[in-house]
Design a protein around this motif. Structure first.
Motif, short mmCIF file in Angstrom:
data_model
loop_
_atom_site.label_atom_id
_atom_site.label_comp_id
_atom_site.label_asym_id
_atom_site.label_seq_id
_atom_site.Cartn_x
_atom_site.Cartn_y
_atom_site.Cartn_z
N SER A 184 39.87 36.17 16.86
CA SER A 184 40.01 36.80 18.18
C SER A 184 41.39 36.53 18.77
O SER A 184 41.99 37.41 19.41
CB SER A 184 38.92 36.29 19.12
OG SER A 184 37.64 36.66 18.66
N THR A 188 44.04 39.37 19.93
CA THR A 188 44.62 39.42 21.27
C THR A 188 46.14 39.34 21.23
O THR A 188 46.83 39.97 22.05
CB THR A 188 44.06 38.26 22.12
OG1 THR A 188 42.63 38.39 22.19
CG2 THR A 188 44.62 38.29 23.52
N ARG A 191 48.12 42.55 21.27
CA ARG A 191 48.16 43.38 22.46
C ARG A 191 49.50 43.21 23.19
O ARG A 191 50.01 42.11 23.34
CB ARG A 191 47.02 42.99 23.40
CG ARG A 191 46.91 43.86 24.64
CD ARG A 191 45.79 43.40 25.54
NE ARG A 191 45.62 44.29 26.68
CZ ARG A 191 44.70 44.14 27.62
NH1 ARG A 191 43.86 43.12 27.56
NH2 ARG A 191 44.62 44.99 28.61
N VAL A 210 38.29 38.47 23.32
CA VAL A 210 39.10 39.69 23.42
C VAL A 210 38.59 40.46 24.65
O VAL A 210 37.61 41.18 24.58
CB VAL A 210 38.99 40.56 22.16
CG1 VAL A 210 39.92 41.76 22.26
CG2 VAL A 210 39.30 39.74 20.91
#
Length: 250
Positions: A184, A188, A191, A210
């Motif tokens: 996770s 992330t 992003r 997330v």
């Protein structure tokens, strides 16, 4: 935010069976969207259709990515535009090492050879983030991998490719608590203001790591409900029946 992906009244079939029945979905740059829904609702079909899997036939509607339709594009061209799909069940490639595979996909994606020093630096950064040992790179792709190792290999690809839109199909399946957290964090980290995520999941637990901007409930081949993070909590507590009844499906 500008629209990175726009799906308009998308219908798609396998043979004579219609699976997607008028999907509408928009994702802006820098956004995280999660899709949840019952088994067999068409979630994985949607991800495959976006990437152009030849098994599926689009019968109407459109998929716009960065403002242009991708329906006539082969999968490799869509990938070079910035689309990425992490598979629910990644394929094993015996005889092909992770290192050689990653270098090959980077070359194909960028359209040129990657200098060895540059490749090693990028790879080292991605491996560190995912807590992957050096020995991992010499292993054959997904050959004898555990569920967690397969998912780490997928996210390792994503970290190197840096796609504009990463579509992650049930990446949390088969992960223990520690692997879920590490994977996770890797997701992330992808992003940014110009990179978005579409996460397909059955479980609210991954959304603790997330954090989505929007959650969509997918059933009967279409989006039935959209909300924020609170929607996943309600689904965890009450299931999908109330949404199916509201849509007149059940």
């Amino acid at each position: 935010m500008s629209k990175l992906l726009e799906i308009r009244e998308l219908r798609a079939s396998v043979g004579d069976k219609e699976i997607l029945k008028g999907v509408n979905l928009s994702i802006g740059s820098g956004e995280v969207h999660a899709i949840m829904g019952p088994n067999g609702s068409g979630k994985s079909t949607l991800s495959n259709v976006i990437l152009g899997h030849p098994k599926y036939s689009v019968t109407s509607g459109d998929i716009l990515f960065k403002g242009q339709s991708v329906l006539g594009m082969p999968t490799d061209e869509r990938a070079r535009l910035g689309l990425f799909l992490s598979f629910q069940y990644p394929t094993a490639l015996p005889g092909v090492t992770i290192g050689n595979f990653l270098k090959s996909i980077l070359k194909a994606n960028r359209g040129k050879d990657i200098p060895v020093r540059e490749f090693k630096a990028e790879l080292k950064e991605a491996m560190s983030l995912l807590d992957v040992p050096d020995s991992f790179i010499g292993r054959y792709v997904n050959d004898g991998f555990s569920g967690g190792e397969k998912k780490k290999a997928e996210i390792l690809q994503m970290r190197l490719l840096k796609p504009a839109l990463a579509i992650l199909d049930e990446t949390d399946s088969g992960l223990d608590i520690d692997a879920l957290r590490i994977v996770s964090e890797g997701i992330t980290a992808n992003r940014s203001e110009d990179r978005s995520i579409l996460l397909i999941t059955h479980y609210q637990r991954m959304l603790n790591y997330v954090i989505p901007d929007f959650i969509h409930v997918f059933a009967d081949g279409r989006v039935l409900e959209t909300g924020g993070k609170e929607l996943s909590l309600k689904l965890e507590a009450d299931g999908y029946d109330w949404i199916l009844e509201k849509a007149g499906i059940k």
